[in-house]
Design an enzyme around this catalytic site. Structure first.
Site, short mmCIF file in Angstrom:
data_model
loop_
_atom_site.label_atom_id
_atom_site.label_comp_id
_atom_site.label_asym_id
_atom_site.label_seq_id
_atom_site.Cartn_x
_atom_site.Cartn_y
_atom_site.Cartn_z
N SER A 62 55.84 40.82 49.87
CA SER A 62 56.56 40.86 48.60
C SER A 62 57.48 39.64 48.47
O SER A 62 57.03 38.50 48.52
CB SER A 62 57.32 42.19 48.50
OG SER A 62 57.79 42.43 47.20
N ASP B 217 49.15 48.23 42.69
CA ASP B 217 50.54 47.81 42.90
C ASP B 217 51.29 47.82 41.57
O ASP B 217 50.99 47.03 40.67
CB ASP B 217 50.57 46.41 43.52
CG ASP B 217 51.94 46.02 44.06
OD1 ASP B 217 52.94 46.55 43.53
OD2 ASP B 217 52.01 45.20 44.99
N HIS C 6 52.20 49.20 46.37
CA HIS C 6 53.00 48.12 46.97
C HIS C 6 53.33 48.52 48.41
O HIS C 6 54.44 49.00 48.71
CB HIS C 6 54.28 47.93 46.15
CG HIS C 6 54.98 46.64 46.40
ND1 HIS C 6 54.41 45.40 46.18
CD2 HIS C 6 56.25 46.37 46.86
CE1 HIS C 6 55.27 44.45 46.47
NE2 HIS C 6 56.39 45.02 46.89
#
Length: 223
Positions: A116, A170, A201
């Site tokens: 991320s 996601d 995610h």
């Protein structure tokens, strides 16, 4: 005695490491977040790797309503990436790389990984780093600035191995962001291995197995 420039969680192999993986966590997490993944990689004993998981500093995060959290840079879903904050973190990660070099691991045996927000930082550090690095592992992430790839990217890392993984469901960083980064990187001449998984995610076991395969391929020691 050398001291690391950021607080870190470290996992060292029984034997002297032949490579170092610096793994950068996501927004609101810390260095412990990916620590449990190391034993799940089931890396062979003849490939001793040192894993370094730095803690990002705490700061007020716009996406969290101004609440303080560990972050590599401030993030506003409506306004994008805090470029000065990102550049500050790049300097800190460069210091981490230099610390490992000074401790005996050459740059070409140091690999940057990130999830991320950590993946954004891994990209932004490695693509412009002036020494050849081992690779980039970019998980559920995006590219902060593709405009400068043409003029500012480091030629020495033009052939750097890159594995990108993303979840098809996601909702935090939609896969379209990852695909956009993929296209920008390919447009700048980088060869990317892309994997996508039916997940959000997060990471999944199939992805962990692919990461293990890729790390062993990239970091293999020629006998």
């Amino acid at each position: 005695m050398l001291s690391a420039p950021l607080p870190t969680v470290e996992i060292n192999p029984a034997e002297a490491p032949v490579a170092v993986v610096i793994w950068l966590h996501g927004l609101g997490a810390d260095g412990h977040d990916f620590e449990p993944i190391v034993p799940e990689l089931h890396l062979p004993a003849d490939l001793p790797i040192r894993f370094v998981f730095p803690h990002a500093p705490e700061m007020a995060v716009t996406a969290f309503g101004g609440q303080r959290a560990r972050a590599w840079f401030d993030f506003d879903p409506g306004g994008g990436v805090d470029s000065p904050g990102l550049e500050k973190s790049v300097r800190q990660v460069r210091d981490l790389i230099q610390y490992e070099i000074d401790s005996g691991t050459p740059a070409e045996r140091i690999l940057l990984a990130g999830f991320s927000q950590g993946g954004v930082l891994a990209f932004h550090t490695a693509l412009y780093y002036p020494k050849r690095l081992a690779g980039i592992l970019a998980l559920s992430t995006f590219l902060a600035d593709s405009e400068s790839l043409g003029s500012e990217k480091a030629r020495v890392n033009a052939q750097i191995p890159i594995l990108m993984c993303h979840g098809q469901q996601d909702a935090v960083l939609p896969m379209a962001l990852g695909k956009s980064a993929l296209e920008a990187l390919q447009g700048s001449g980088y060869a990317i291995e892309w994997r996508e998984y039916p997940m959000g995610h997060e990471v999944c076991m199939e992805e962990i197995q692919e990461i293990s395969r890729w790390l062993q391929s990239v970091l293999a020691v020629n006998s």
